[in-house]
Scaffold this motif. Structure first.
Motif, PDB file in Angstrom:
ATOM      1  N   LEU A 129      -7.999   2.222  -1.877  1.00 27.43           N
ATOM      2  CA  LEU A 129      -6.977   1.093  -1.880  1.00 27.43           C
ATOM      3  C   LEU A 129      -5.872   1.164  -1.103  1.00 27.43           C
ATOM      4  CD1 LEU A 129      -7.049   0.263  -5.804  1.00 27.43           C
ATOM      5  CD2 LEU A 129      -8.458  -0.892  -3.767  1.00 27.43           C
ATOM      6  N   THR A 130      -5.338   2.423  -0.590  1.00 32.21           N
ATOM      7  CA  THR A 130      -4.099   2.592  -0.042  1.00 32.21           C
ATOM      8  C   THR A 130      -4.157   2.894   1.438  1.00 32.21           C
ATOM      9  OG1 THR A 130      -3.709   4.822  -1.155  1.00 32.21           O
ATOM     10  CG2 THR A 130      -2.634   3.063  -2.251  1.00 32.21           C
ATOM     11  N   ILE A 131      -5.407   3.416   1.551  1.00 31.89           N
ATOM     12  CA  ILE A 131      -5.552   3.603   3.293  1.00 31.89           C
ATOM     13  C   ILE A 131      -6.548   3.051   3.916  1.00 31.89           C
ATOM     14  CG2 ILE A 131      -5.804   5.568   5.001  1.00 31.89           C
ATOM     15  CD1 ILE A 131      -4.658   7.458   2.892  1.00 31.89           C
ATOM     16  N   LEU A 132      -7.664   2.962   3.335  1.00 26.66           N
ATOM     17  CA  LEU A 132      -9.090   2.469   4.012  1.00 26.66           C
ATOM     18  C   LEU A 132      -8.852   1.039   4.010  1.00 26.66           C
ATOM     19  CD1 LEU A 132     -11.566   3.176   5.381  1.00 26.66           C
ATOM     20  CD2 LEU A 132     -12.868   2.700   2.888  1.00 26.66           C
ATOM     21  N   MET A 133      -8.473   0.386   2.720  1.00 25.35           N
ATOM     22  CA  MET A 133      -8.643  -1.129   2.732  1.00 25.35           C
ATOM     23  C   MET A 133      -7.470  -1.720   3.914  1.00 25.35           C
ATOM     24  SD  MET A 133     -10.855  -2.433   0.726  1.00 25.35           S
ATOM     25  CE  MET A 133     -10.279  -4.366   0.155  1.00 25.35           C
ATOM     26  N   PRO A 134      -6.119  -1.091   3.621  1.00 31.58           N
ATOM     27  CA  PRO A 134      -5.177  -1.582   4.722  1.00 31.58           C
ATOM     28  C   PRO A 134      -5.617  -1.505   6.137  1.00 31.58           C
ATOM     29  CG  PRO A 134      -4.213  -0.429   2.817  1.00 31.58           C
ATOM     30  CD  PRO A 134      -5.658  -0.174   2.496  1.00 31.58           C
ATOM     31  N   ALA A 135      -6.346  -0.290   6.392  1.00 36.20           N
ATOM     32  CA  ALA A 135      -6.801   0.131   7.713  1.00 36.20           C
ATOM     33  C   ALA A 135      -7.960  -1.221   8.009  1.00 36.20           C
ATOM     34  CB  ALA A 135      -7.375   1.359   7.703  1.00 36.20           C
ATOM     35  N   ILE A 136      -8.635  -1.715   7.143  1.00 34.46           N
ATOM     36  CA  ILE A 136      -9.540  -2.555   7.500  1.00 34.46           C
ATOM     37  C   ILE A 136      -8.783  -3.810   7.725  1.00 34.46           C
ATOM     38  CG2 ILE A 136     -11.345  -4.063   6.714  1.00 34.46           C
ATOM     39  CD1 ILE A 136     -12.474  -1.249   5.203  1.00 34.46           C
ATOM     40  N   PHE A 137      -7.690  -4.247   6.917  1.00 39.22           N
ATOM     41  CA  PHE A 137      -7.015  -5.448   7.106  1.00 39.22           C
ATOM     42  C   PHE A 137      -6.364  -5.454   8.470  1.00 39.22           C
ATOM     43  CE2 PHE A 137      -5.767  -5.520   2.200  1.00 39.22           C
ATOM     44  CZ  PHE A 137      -7.030  -5.951   1.955  1.00 39.22           C
ATOM     45  N   CYS A 138      -5.814  -4.184   8.693  1.00 42.01           N
ATOM     46  CA  CYS A 138      -5.082  -4.217  10.166  1.00 42.01           C
ATOM     47  C   CYS A 138      -6.156  -4.517  11.521  1.00 42.01           C
ATOM     48  CB  CYS A 138      -4.705  -2.773  10.436  1.00 42.01           C
ATOM     49  SG  CYS A 138      -2.982  -2.581   9.712  1.00 42.01           S
ATOM     50  N   LEU A 139      -7.285  -3.826  11.272  1.00 45.64           N
ATOM     51  CA  LEU A 139      -8.379  -4.176  12.254  1.00 45.64           C
ATOM     52  C   LEU A 139      -8.788  -5.750  12.249  1.00 45.64           C
ATOM     53  CD1 LEU A 139      -9.977  -2.734  14.502  1.00 45.64           C
ATOM     54  CD2 LEU A 139     -11.813  -2.724  12.526  1.00 45.64           C
ATOM     55  N   ALA A 140      -8.753  -6.137  11.043  1.00 48.42           N
ATOM     56  CA  ALA A 140      -9.350  -7.640  11.020  1.00 48.42           C
ATOM     57  C   ALA A 140      -8.316  -8.425  11.600  1.00 48.42           C
ATOM     58  CB  ALA A 140      -9.637  -8.110   9.540  1.00 48.42           C
ATOM     59  N   CYS A 141      -7.154  -8.287  11.111  1.00 41.27           N
ATOM     60  CA  CYS A 141      -5.784  -9.096  11.797  1.00 41.27           C
ATOM     61  C   CYS A 141      -5.557  -9.101  13.081  1.00 41.27           C
ATOM     62  CB  CYS A 141      -4.640  -8.571  11.202  1.00 41.27           C
ATOM     63  SG  CYS A 141      -4.564  -9.429   9.316  1.00 41.27           S
ATOM     64  N   PHE A 142      -5.875  -7.695  13.645  1.00 48.67           N
ATOM     65  CA  PHE A 142      -5.666  -7.488  15.034  1.00 48.67           C
ATOM     66  C   PHE A 142      -6.610  -8.355  15.817  1.00 48.67           C
ATOM     67  CE2 PHE A 142      -7.149  -5.112  18.745  1.00 48.67           C
ATOM     68  CZ  PHE A 142      -5.817  -5.315  19.584  1.00 48.67           C
ATOM     69  N   MET A 143      -7.990  -8.456  15.375  1.00 42.93           N
ATOM     70  CA  MET A 143      -9.018  -9.198  16.025  1.00 42.93           C
ATOM     71  C   MET A 143      -8.675 -10.563  16.107  1.00 42.93           C
ATOM     72  SD  MET A 143     -12.268  -6.849  15.079  1.00 42.93           S
ATOM     73  CE  MET A 143     -13.303  -8.059  15.544  1.00 42.93           C
ATOM     74  N   ARG A 144      -8.099 -11.170  14.891  1.00 38.45           N
ATOM     75  CA  ARG A 144      -7.926 -12.585  14.780  1.00 38.45           C
ATOM     76  C   ARG A 144      -6.708 -12.948  15.862  1.00 38.45           C
ATOM     77  NH1 ARG A 144     -11.554 -15.637  14.274  1.00 38.45           N
ATOM     78  NH2 ARG A 144     -10.430 -17.295  13.387  1.00 38.45           N
TER      79      ARG A 144
ATOM     80  N   ALA B 119       0.714  -1.187  -0.082  1.00 31.96           N
ATOM     81  CA  ALA B 119      -0.090   0.052  -0.235  1.00 31.96           C
ATOM     82  C   ALA B 119       0.651   1.139  -0.104  1.00 31.96           C
ATOM     83  CB  ALA B 119      -0.764  -0.090   1.264  1.00 31.96           C
ATOM     84  N   ALA B 120       1.749   1.109   0.741  1.00 34.61           N
ATOM     85  CA  ALA B 120       2.721   2.501   0.851  1.00 34.61           C
ATOM     86  C   ALA B 120       3.567   2.770  -0.595  1.00 34.61           C
ATOM     87  CB  ALA B 120       4.002   1.981   1.807  1.00 34.61           C
ATOM     88  N   THR B 121       3.879   1.721  -1.213  1.00 37.28           N
ATOM     89  CA  THR B 121       4.425   1.835  -2.777  1.00 37.28           C
ATOM     90  C   THR B 121       3.291   2.518  -3.762  1.00 37.28           C
ATOM     91  OG1 THR B 121       3.968  -0.378  -3.375  1.00 37.28           O
ATOM     92  CG2 THR B 121       6.383   0.269  -2.510  1.00 37.28           C
ATOM     93  N   HIS B 122       2.001   2.325  -3.504  1.00 33.65           N
ATOM     94  CA  HIS B 122       1.110   2.625  -4.214  1.00 33.65           C
ATOM     95  C   HIS B 122       0.586   4.122  -3.440  1.00 33.65           C
ATOM     96  CE1 HIS B 122       1.864  -1.104  -6.072  1.00 33.65           C
ATOM     97  NE2 HIS B 122       0.980  -0.807  -7.232  1.00 33.65           N
ATOM     98  N   LEU B 123       0.981   4.709  -2.665  1.00 35.24           N
ATOM     99  CA  LEU B 123       0.209   5.788  -1.841  1.00 35.24           C
ATOM    100  C   LEU B 123      -0.014   6.884  -2.708  1.00 35.24           C
ATOM    101  CD1 LEU B 123      -0.787   6.066   1.034  1.00 35.24           C
ATOM    102  CD2 LEU B 123       1.220   7.036   1.765  1.00 35.24           C
TER     103      LEU B 123
END
Ligand code: C2E
Ligand code: CA
Ligand code: CA
Length: 668
Positions: free
Chosen positions: A65-80, A54-58
């Motif tokens: 795609l570069t901020i919202l989606m990675p943020a959702i991934f982070c949240l989901a990963c954190f929960m798992r 995401a950073a290389t495509h910022l």
């Protein structure tokens, strides 16, 4: 029944093969154990690589795609990650592990779809380097996912398919040779990794199976090591482990409990009479009966031989302890069936010590329960004895006496007193009983009723018997008149071939006629080893010595021995004479014994007559021979001559009373 077509059957088999091992819960648990740290690793890798992409495509791709989606991934990963961290593996059983692995497979598939879609959505943005980064990202992520999912092969294959198929189609469609070459590389590496994974997977299953079997065998060994092979009750080792455990928890909770040792009475005679196989059958049944009352509050084990141990984990007040004793006695009361259709009746004595009142350590508790049992066996057979301070004092004294005995100059400190056995009618002494006396320089005069049992307990008795017997032979040789002398044999003497052989040799060497010696034996000897005792008695008869059955009437089965042994004399226990004037039954018993002796042509000596009225009563019952304080207390050898002389010259009726006899002895 509908037969599925081969295609459907194969698909079902494939799905079953890919699914977690439903038929092997232990393997499922082991797999979940490994996944519990590999899946969080997978999430961290996925997230980190996605953030870098995401950073290389910022700058070139939209913020969705570069901020919202990675943020959702982070949240989901954190929960798992949180979910996996909190998982209590020890509490999850096989089905639980399977359910969790199915959920994981589904969530991995969803993640695969989302991440693939996201990375392909990023592809159109950025320059050639950025596009290559997307391809590299997908390849490296799939490889890490396969490695992290080795123990969940269904999920690994699903994820590979979800990523590789769209990836290949997409890159083939670009027509870019470099990208197509990367795709081919990627597919080859993924295929290799999948093969490796499947192989590792099988190895892992085999290893878990082996570990599980080893664990099962070691659990079984452990179980057997703590069980008694005969009764299947916990064994001695387990008893002490449990005792340690109960003490440890009692020190924190303040709980109280009791330790009991249960010892079977009369087990030895079953063993001796019917053989060891019968003894074993009996122990098995005792084990079964005791096991029937074992509970979480009552631990029961076999300690060895005919001894069982119990831990009463409830408040050990006197009522609870006597209730326990009564329950165990009641349980063992019905006769036991032993081979050959025979029935055996046994009883039990129980020694109890309480925590923390009498002792605080396992060793002390056991020792005190054992003391209580020992005391019970000696004085209160068939009862439950609670260890007490008085018992402890008695035991301390016994230890002191034992020490003094061990260090005594027995030859010098032991001596014999002689008590006459008198014929009532003639007033003449027909024999003297030799009675042991011990003058200890440290303890003073210790009565035989105290030191003889201790000497028996510490195996000094045979030595003492030999010393006393030599002294008696000297006394007989020096006696002014040819009266008989009685000598007490301990059960340990009569059941020792060596001691009996030495006594025979001593008689032979002394030149004393054996018919002057009457050996007094008690029922204890016959209980210890009847056959051996009978053989030794017969050998004494052979040389002409006489045998008296002592303390008759107080044992369990005195009567039973009368016709089984060659006896010459019965000595009725003095307990029948004490208080005879106030008793209804004692005179009847004495009369019955006198009748029995008359019919069997045995001499009968009544012990313990102290007063003139007792003597008169005994005489009225038909008694002929009396040993008692009425005639004389035991006297030193030096007094014998005067005593006999006083008897020899009786001015008829004038010397009827002991006082007059003594007066005559003093004046002559
Ligand atoms: P026992 O063989 O029954 O000996 C008789 C005991 O009764 C003696 O006690 C004697 O002093 C006592 N006695 C006799 N007449 C009367 C009476 O009228 N009233 C009362 N209250 N007691 C009377 P002693 O000498 O203290 O011996 C106690 C026991 O110790 C003996 O009982 C015997 O079992 C054992 N013992 C004594 N000497 C020997 C020995 O040399 N070897 C062995 N193995 N045991 C012995
Ligand atoms: Ca005696
Ligand atoms: Ca006696």
């Amino acid at each position: 029944m509908r037969i599925p077509d081969p295609g459907t059957a194969r698909l079902t088999a494939l799905i079953a093969w890919l699914a977690p091992p439903a038929d092997d819960p232990a393997l499922a648990q082991a797999q979940l154990g490994v996944l519990a740290w590999q899946i969080p690793l997978l999430f961290i890798i996925l997230n980190a690589t996605a953030l870098i992409l995401a950073a290389t495509h910022l700058r070139c791709a939209p913020p969705l795609l570069t901020i919202l989606m990675p943020a959702i991934f982070c949240l989901a990963c954190f929960m798992r990650l949180r979910y996996w961290r909190r998982l209590d593996l020890a509490a999850i059983d096989g089905p639980g592990a399977l359910a969790r692995m199915k959920t994981t497979t589904i969530s991995v598939a969803i993640l695969g779809i989302v991440f693939t879609a996201w990375s392909l959505a990023l592809y159109p943005y950025g320059d050639a380097y950025a596009r290559c980064h997307v391809a590299f990202y997908m390849a490296i992520t799939v490889i890490s996912c396969i490695l992290c999912l080795t123990h969940l092969r269904g999920a690994a294959l699903l994820l590979t398919a979800i990523v590789v198929l769209p990836y290949t189609i997409f890159f083939l469609s670009t027509g870019n040779l470099v990208l197509i070459a990367m795709d081919v590389n990627f597919v080859l590496v993924a295929a290799g990794l999948i093969l490796l994974m499947l192989r590792n997977n099988n190895d892992f299953a085999r290893r878990v199976g082996l570990q599980h079997e080893t664990q099962r065998l070691s659990d079984e060994n452990l179980r057997l090591a703590h069980l008694d092979g005969l009764t299947h009750l916990p064994n001695r080792r387990q008893f002490f482990a449990e005792l340690d455990h109960v003490i440890t928890s009692a020190t924190t909770t303040g709980a109280t409990f009791a330790v009991a040792i249960i010892d079977l009475d009369r087990f030895k005679s079953v063993n001796d009479t019917y053989g060891h196989a019968a003894g074993d059958r009996l122990l098995e049944q005792v084990g079964q009966r005791l096991a029937s009352i074992a509970s979480s509050a009552l631990f029961i084990a076999r300690l060895g031989g005919d001894e069982f141990g119990a831990i009463l984990k409830t408040e050990p007040d006197e009522a609870a302890i006597s209730a326990f004793g009564a329950r165990v006695s009641h349980l063992l009361e019905p006769a036991f069936t032993i081979p050959a259709g025979a029935l055996a009746s046994i009883g039990c004595s129980i020694g109890v010590a309480t925590y923390p009142h009498t002792a605080q350590t396992a060793a002390d508790l056991f020792e005190r329960a054992d003391y209580a049992l020992y005391d019970g066996k000696q004085h209160h057979k068939g009862q439950t004895i609670l260890f007490s301070q008085a018992l402890e004092t008695r035991i301390r004294q016994s230890c002191q006496i034992e020490q003094a005995l061990r260090h005594a100059d027995l030859e010098a400190e032991l001596w014999l007193a002689f008590q006459p056995i008198v014929e009532i009618e003639t007033g003449q002494t027909i024999a003297f009983e030799s009675l042991a006396r011990w003058n200890s320089p440290t303890l003073g005069s210790v009565p035989p009723g105290i030191f003889i049992p201790i000497a028996e307990h510490c195996q000094l008795i045979n030595h003492i018997t030999e010393i006393l017997f030599a002294k008696m032979l000297d006394a007989i040789a020096a006696c002014p008149a040819p009266v008989r002398f009685g000598f007490n044999l301990s059960p340990h003497d009569i059941c020792s071939r060596e001691t009996m052989a030495r006594l025979h040799a001593m008689i032979a060497q002394s030149g004393v006629p054996p018919w002057l010696i009457t050996f007094e034996i008690t029922e204890g000897a016959l209980l210890q080893d009847f056959d051996l005792a009978a053989e030794m008695i017969e050998a004494l008869h052979q040389i002409g010595a006489r045998i008296a059955l002592d303390d008759f009437g107080v044992g369990f089965s005195s009567l039973g021995y009368v016709h089984r042994l060659r006896l010459d004399k019965i000595k009725v226990d003095q307990s029948f004479v004490h208080g005879i004037e106030r008793s209804d039954t004692a005179p009847k018993i004495i009369r019955a014994i006198l009748d029995l002796c008359r019919h069997l042509e045995l001499d009968c000596v009544i012990e313990g007559a102290e007063t003139e009225s007792e003597l008169a009563l005994l005489r009225g019952l038909g008694a002929r021979f009396i040993q008692g304080f009425y005639y004389s207390r035991p006297m030193p050898f030096a007094a014998i001559a005067a005593f006999l002389a006083a008897e020899a010259t009786p001015p008829a009726s004038a010397l009827a009373t002991p006082r007059q006899r003594r007066q005559k002895m003093l004046t002559s």
